[in-house]
Design a protein around this motif. Structure first.
Motif, PDB file in Angstrom:
ATOM      1  N   GLU A 107      51.722  60.613  47.351  1.00 51.34           N
ATOM      2  CA  GLU A 107      51.015  60.747  46.079  1.00 51.34           C
ATOM      3  C   GLU A 107      51.108  62.179  45.554  1.00 51.34           C
ATOM      4  O   GLU A 107      51.279  62.405  44.348  1.00 51.34           O
ATOM      5  CB  GLU A 107      49.551  60.350  46.246  1.00 51.34           C
ATOM      6  N   GLU A 166      52.752  63.355  41.945  1.00 48.67           N
ATOM      7  CA  GLU A 166      52.067  64.158  40.938  1.00 48.67           C
ATOM      8  C   GLU A 166      52.832  65.441  40.633  1.00 48.67           C
ATOM      9  O   GLU A 166      52.897  65.884  39.482  1.00 48.67           O
ATOM     10  CB  GLU A 166      50.640  64.487  41.405  1.00 48.67           C
ATOM     11  N   PRO A 174      46.803  60.844  36.321  1.00 39.03           N
ATOM     12  CA  PRO A 174      45.652  60.260  37.031  1.00 39.03           C
ATOM     13  C   PRO A 174      44.471  60.106  36.086  1.00 39.03           C
ATOM     14  O   PRO A 174      44.247  60.933  35.204  1.00 39.03           O
ATOM     15  CB  PRO A 174      45.359  61.298  38.116  1.00 39.03           C
ATOM     16  N   ARG A 201      41.732  55.685  39.110  1.00 43.47           N
ATOM     17  CA  ARG A 201      42.224  56.119  40.428  1.00 43.47           C
ATOM     18  C   ARG A 201      41.179  56.884  41.223  1.00 43.47           C
ATOM     19  O   ARG A 201      41.464  57.372  42.304  1.00 43.47           O
ATOM     20  CB  ARG A 201      43.479  56.960  40.243  1.00 43.47           C
ATOM     21  N   GLU A 238      38.547  55.620  42.635  1.00 47.70           N
ATOM     22  CA  GLU A 238      38.223  54.842  43.838  1.00 47.70           C
ATOM     23  C   GLU A 238      39.262  55.059  44.929  1.00 47.70           C
ATOM     24  O   GLU A 238      38.923  55.165  46.112  1.00 47.70           O
ATOM     25  CB  GLU A 238      38.114  53.356  43.486  1.00 47.70           C
ATOM     26  N   ASP A 239      40.548  55.125  44.549  1.00 49.20           N
ATOM     27  CA  ASP A 239      41.589  55.412  45.543  1.00 49.20           C
ATOM     28  C   ASP A 239      41.352  56.780  46.185  1.00 49.20           C
ATOM     29  O   ASP A 239      41.564  56.968  47.383  1.00 49.20           O
ATOM     30  CB  ASP A 239      42.968  55.387  44.886  1.00 49.20           C
ATOM     31  N   MET A 240      40.918  57.735  45.367  1.00 49.08           N
ATOM     32  CA  MET A 240      40.657  59.065  45.885  1.00 49.08           C
ATOM     33  C   MET A 240      39.518  59.043  46.898  1.00 49.08           C
ATOM     34  O   MET A 240      39.582  59.678  47.955  1.00 49.08           O
ATOM     35  CB  MET A 240      40.321  60.015  44.740  1.00 49.08           C
ATOM     36  N   ARG A 297      40.639  57.768  50.135  1.00 50.79           N
ATOM     37  CA  ARG A 297      41.420  58.757  50.871  1.00 50.79           C
ATOM     38  C   ARG A 297      40.509  59.781  51.549  1.00 50.79           C
ATOM     39  O   ARG A 297      40.738  60.160  52.700  1.00 50.79           O
ATOM     40  CB  ARG A 297      42.387  59.439  49.907  1.00 50.79           C
ATOM     41  N   TYR A 316      38.844  63.149  36.324  1.00 51.20           N
ATOM     42  CA  TYR A 316      39.488  62.906  37.619  1.00 51.20           C
ATOM     43  C   TYR A 316      39.642  64.204  38.392  1.00 51.20           C
ATOM     44  O   TYR A 316      39.334  64.276  39.591  1.00 51.20           O
ATOM     45  CB  TYR A 316      40.852  62.252  37.387  1.00 51.20           C
ATOM     46  N   GLN A 318      38.024  65.309  41.890  1.00 46.02           N
ATOM     47  CA  GLN A 318      38.953  65.671  42.960  1.00 46.02           C
ATOM     48  C   GLN A 318      38.597  67.017  43.580  1.00 46.02           C
ATOM     49  O   GLN A 318      38.558  67.168  44.804  1.00 46.02           O
ATOM     50  CB  GLN A 318      40.378  65.715  42.395  1.00 46.02           C
TER      51      GLN A 318
END
Length: 389
Positions: free
Chosen positions: A224, A228, A251, A255, A257-259, A262, A290, A294
């Motif tokens: 990923e 990016e 992003p 995304r 929820e994917d973060m 992780r 996002y 992050q």
């Protein structure tokens, strides 16, 4: 091809000499002495200094005035050599202050009037009032032309300097944007990779399943991160007019929820909640939200490993709110405060860019919180605009 200034002045001097040769023999027609050898020599002396007017405008102007006064005093027709003094006045008006130019204009007008006084016996000579009117009117016009040319040149220089400054600020802001993007991408993904690599190393011999899971997380996270980075490079390389569009979307909120998954795999329990009705939002606003989430989760992962975190996304009618809270110590470590502010300042800059507000600090109940509010109709502020938080 543009000629050098001295070459232009040489051509102007030649033009003045041709004018002397053409008008000199006609002086007697208007009642003045025909130019003889001495007259041509004095006319030449008036012309020669004008070739150096850009080197020393004021000195050349005064010297030309003195030689022209001598030429007029001897009794030769002033019109024959009047172009040189007026050219010098224009040059002074173009380069010197208004006060200095006004003095030079007044001096030239006085010499002009003097030419009329020394020729009172000339029946063809206009009346003193006419001579004075010509002296004032013509020299005022020459002075005004030089003044306007100087102001235009100053305005052009100022405009060029402002354009250069705007371009410099735009470049600096673009560098800041790129730096924030690189920081967000690299810091978050490398933090996850570092944690998972440490976990895999620790349990490699005792818990093969956990080690494999950690290695899988490392693989997915690194993939990923590369995607990016490639997307960013494509955006940077794309020209505005070539129609190149990155094939990977930026992003966004979908995304987050994917973060969180992780980060959860990195050992930090994370709960993700969404309230309100999800709807399409401007890509820039989504990217801003996002990146803030992050960065906040990256700080939790790096500095509050034994804490749990909650990410909340609220959809309102005209805005969205995102928050990241944890139940850790609630203190920003010194190394975060002293790292140049790339993370915390980056979050504030992103919020400011889209007209949002952000609060970053410890919670009264313990832990740390980052809360961001963004208007859903926001657009990125143009370079140089000030946005109030």
């Amino acid at each position: 091809m543009r000629l050098p200034p001295f070459a232009v002045d040489v051509l102007l001097a030649i033009g003045q000499a041709v004018l002397v040769v053409m008008l000199g023999p006609e002086a007697h027609v208007v009642g003045w002495s025909t130019l003889d050898g001495r007259g041509y020599l004095l006319a030449l002396l008036v012309i020669v200094p004008t070739m150096f007017r850009w080197k020393a405008p004021l000195l050349v102007c005064l010297l030309t005035y003195a030689l022209w006064t001598l030429y007029v005093a001897v009794g030769y027709w002033p019109v024959v050599t009047s172009f040189g003094p007026m050219l010098c006045l224009y040059t002074v008006a173009l380069q010197k202050s208004t006060k200095v130019t006004g003095l030079c204009a007044g001096l030239l007008a006085a010499i002009w009037v003097y030419g009329g006084l020394v020729s009172e016996d000339n029946v063809s000579m206009p009346s003193p009032l006419t001579v004075a009117s010509q002296a004032i009117g013509i020299n005022a016009l020459v002075w005004r032309m030089g003044y306007l040319a100087r102001r235009s040149a100053e305005l052009a220089r100022k405009t060029h300097a402002e354009q250069h400054e705007r371009a410099r600020r735009a470049v600096a802001q673009e560098r800041g944007r790129i730096a924030r993007e690189l920081h967000d991408v690299v810091a978050h993904h490398m933090s996850v990779i570092s944690v998972q690599a440490g976990l895999a190393k620790f349990v490699f011999d005792s818990d093969a399943r956990t080690a494999r899971t950690a290695l899988g997380t490392i693989s997915g996270t690194s993939t990923e991160a590369l995607e990016e980075m490639r997307r960013m490079l494509r955006v940077l390389r794309a020209q505005e007019d070539d129609g190149v569009v990155p094939d990977a979307p930026m992003p966004g909120l979908a995304r987050i929820e994917d973060m969180t998954d992780r980060v959860r795999a990195g050992g930090v329990p994370v709960e993700f909640r969404v309230t309100g009705t999800p709807r399409p939002i401007a890509p820039g606003v989504e990217l801003c939200a996002y990146r803030v989430v992050q960065e906040a989760l990256t700080n939790v992962l790096k500095h509050a490993r034994h804490a749990s975190a909650t990410v909340e996304l609220h959809y309102h009618r005209d805005r969205i709110e995102v928050s990241v809270t944890d139940d850790g110590e609630g203190v920003i470590p010194d190394r975060v405060r002293s790292d140049g502010g790339h993370g915390l300042i980056g979050m504030r800059e992103r919020a400011k860019l889209y007209g949002g507000t952000i609060s970053i600090g410890p919670r009264s109940a313990g832990g740390f919180a980052v809360r961001l509010t963004l208007p859903t109709s926001a657009r990125a502020a143009p370079p140089g605009d000030d946005v109030t938080e």
